[in-house]
Design a protein around this motif. Structure first.
Motif, mmCIF file in Angstrom:
data_model
loop_
_atom_site.group_PDB
_atom_site.id
_atom_site.type_symbol
_atom_site.label_atom_id
_atom_site.label_comp_id
_atom_site.label_asym_id
_atom_site.label_seq_id
_atom_site.Cartn_x
_atom_site.Cartn_y
_atom_site.Cartn_z
ATOM 1 N N SER A 1 -28.612 3.926 16.577
ATOM 2 C CA SER A 1 -27.873 5.069 16.020
ATOM 3 C C SER A 1 -28.412 5.456 14.652
ATOM 4 N N GLY B 1 -29.425 6.249 20.019
ATOM 5 C CA GLY B 1 -30.223 7.020 19.072
ATOM 6 C C GLY B 1 -30.301 8.483 19.455
ATOM 7 N N VAL B 2 -30.456 8.751 20.744
ATOM 8 C CA VAL B 2 -30.508 10.134 21.218
ATOM 9 C C VAL B 2 -29.194 10.848 20.921
ATOM 10 N N GLY C 1 -31.551 7.352 15.117
ATOM 11 C CA GLY C 1 -31.260 8.713 15.562
ATOM 12 C C GLY C 1 -30.751 9.589 14.442
ATOM 13 N N ALA D 1 -28.809 11.457 17.087
ATOM 14 C CA ALA D 1 -29.633 12.583 16.638
ATOM 15 C C ALA D 1 -29.010 13.905 17.060
#
Length: 430
Positions: A167, A218-219, A170, A222
């Motif tokens: 996270s 992370g995706v 991201g 972001a």
């Protein structure tokens, strides 16, 4: 493994503090010597920040017209700082934050890449980088963008620490692309890598395991960071724009017949003469007005300029090829273009000498990465290098566009330096 596990905390803190003091000291001295540069608003970031701070929203300077011509993070930070401090101090503060992030990011990267003994050298190289020192004294994104890229890299190369670590990576990526959209193609490169891994999972009959290994947190992080900008643009312009309305202009700026005639086709590399550039900009504004009318809006103008640029590229492949060569040389130029006078001659020569040594060492480091089979470990840094260079094969380019590559270059340089010293020790031992 953390730094504190192998070296005393005091030594590490002293080294980092020293490098930070050097970086901030140079930038403070520049601000004192050139105070007017802190508010020389070349790219309208400060003008947009004044609008935000004045309650006019994210709008063009001296108007209430909403804009997406510049990415939002830097003006928003300037506006926040400018609400408390005078504008010169606000610019200095935000740029100093970026410089601090750069040094800390490089410090962490050196540790993660097995270059702990070279942390101070890597940090000092980043601290004294001439371009970053110069632009730290102006309301421009170079310092903040380089710092965010360094911190993203430091987070990206660490072994996975679960959803919290992913996270953070991201969030840092989202902030970086909101500072300057140049990094967006990197997401595409990672997507290709993840697709390749999924394909491997399918071949191995372990698709579910391959999916679970992808950094979904992370995706999502972001996306959450970037979403407010896209939603705002949807409400204002009717399109969920992730980038800016500036891309078409910068693409056309680098791909048009006047630029080719007056700059690229000359016998030596020169900067675009001011009179020629201003004339082209005037003619461009008139052509856009003729094509779209007086109130088409930024999105329509951006698309039109992008279409004109791609038409020129398709119809003039040789000019485009020559222009790409010019842009490559511009990105890696040792010293700024233009005629330096007085003390600036020596400063320009010193900067050229610094970059010559840095590039040679970085080249040696890059060779070591491939020769030692260390590509996987260095992959995020190499992908940033590929991304920035690829973008600037097409779009307007000058030396300051390599600001986000500073953390990559200094780490490759210390890797090259480590290789040279190791070779000398080995030769001395023989």
């Amino acid at each position: 493994m953390s730094v504190s596990a192998t070296v005393p905390h005091a030594v590490d803190r002293i080294g980092l503090a020293t490098v930070l003091l050097v970086a901030l000291g140079l930038r403070t001295a520049l601000g004192i010597l050139q105070p007017t540069e802190l508010t020389h608003d070349r790219d309208a970031y400060l003008g947009i920040a004044r609008q935000i701070a004045g309650g006019q929203g994210y709008s063009s300077p001296a108007s209430t017209t909403p804009t997406a011509f510049r990415p939002p993070l830097y003006p928003l930070l300037l506006a926040a700082a400018g609400s408390v401090f005078p504008w010169p101090a606000a610019v200095f503060l935000v740029n100093s934050i970026g410089s601090t992030l750069l040094i800390v990011g490089v410090w962490l990267l050196a540790d993660s890449l097995g270059l702990r003994c070279w942390q101070r050298i890597a940090g000092l190289l980043a601290a004294v980088d001439p371009l970053l020192v110069q632009y730290a004294g102006q309301p421009m994104t170079e310092s903040l963008f380089a710092g965010l890229v360094a911190m993203w890299l430091a987070s990206a190369i660490r072994p996975s620490t679960g959803w919290r670590g992913d996270s953070l990576t991201g969030v840092l990526f989202g902030l970086a692309v909101l500072c300057r959209p140049t990094l967006w193609p990197l997401a595409g490169l990672y997507a290709l890598i993840w697709i390749w891994r999924l394909a491997g999972g399918i071949r191995a009959g372990a698709l579910r395991a391959a999916c679970l290994r992808l950094p979904w947190a992370g995706v999502v992080a972001a996306a959450v960071v970037v979403a407010p900008w896209a939603l705002r643009n949807q409400m204002v312009f009717g399109i969920p724009l992730l980038t800016t309305t500036h891309g078409g202009y910068t693409l056309l700026l680098a791909n048009n017949p006047v630029f080719y005639r007056d700059v690229v086709s000359q016998s030596a590399d020169i900067a675009w003469p001011g009179e020629s550039l201003q004339s082209w900009q005037t003619d461009l504004a008139a052509a856009i007005h003729t094509e779209l009318g007086p109130s088409a809006g930024e999105v329509a103008e951006d698309r039109l300029q992008s279409r004109w640029a791609w038409n020129y590229i398709r119809e003039h492949p040789r000019a485009f090829r020559d222009s790409m060569g010019y842009r490559i040389r511009s990105l890696w130029r040792l010293a700024p273009q233009g005629q330096a006078t007085g003390s600036r001659v020596w400063l320009s020569r010193a900067a050229a000498g610094f970059y010559l040594i840095l590039f040679l060492l970085a080249g040696a480091g890059l060779m070591r990465v491939f020769l030692t089979g260390n590509v996987q470990r260095w992959l995020p840094l190499l992908l940033v290098l590929v991304t920035i260079q690829s973008v600037h094969l097409f779009y307007w380019t000058d030396a300051r566009m390599r600001a986000p590559l500073v953390p990559v270059l200094v780490l490759l340089a210390v890797l090259g330096l480590e290789g040279l010293t190791s070779r000398r020790r080995a030769a001395a031992g023989d």
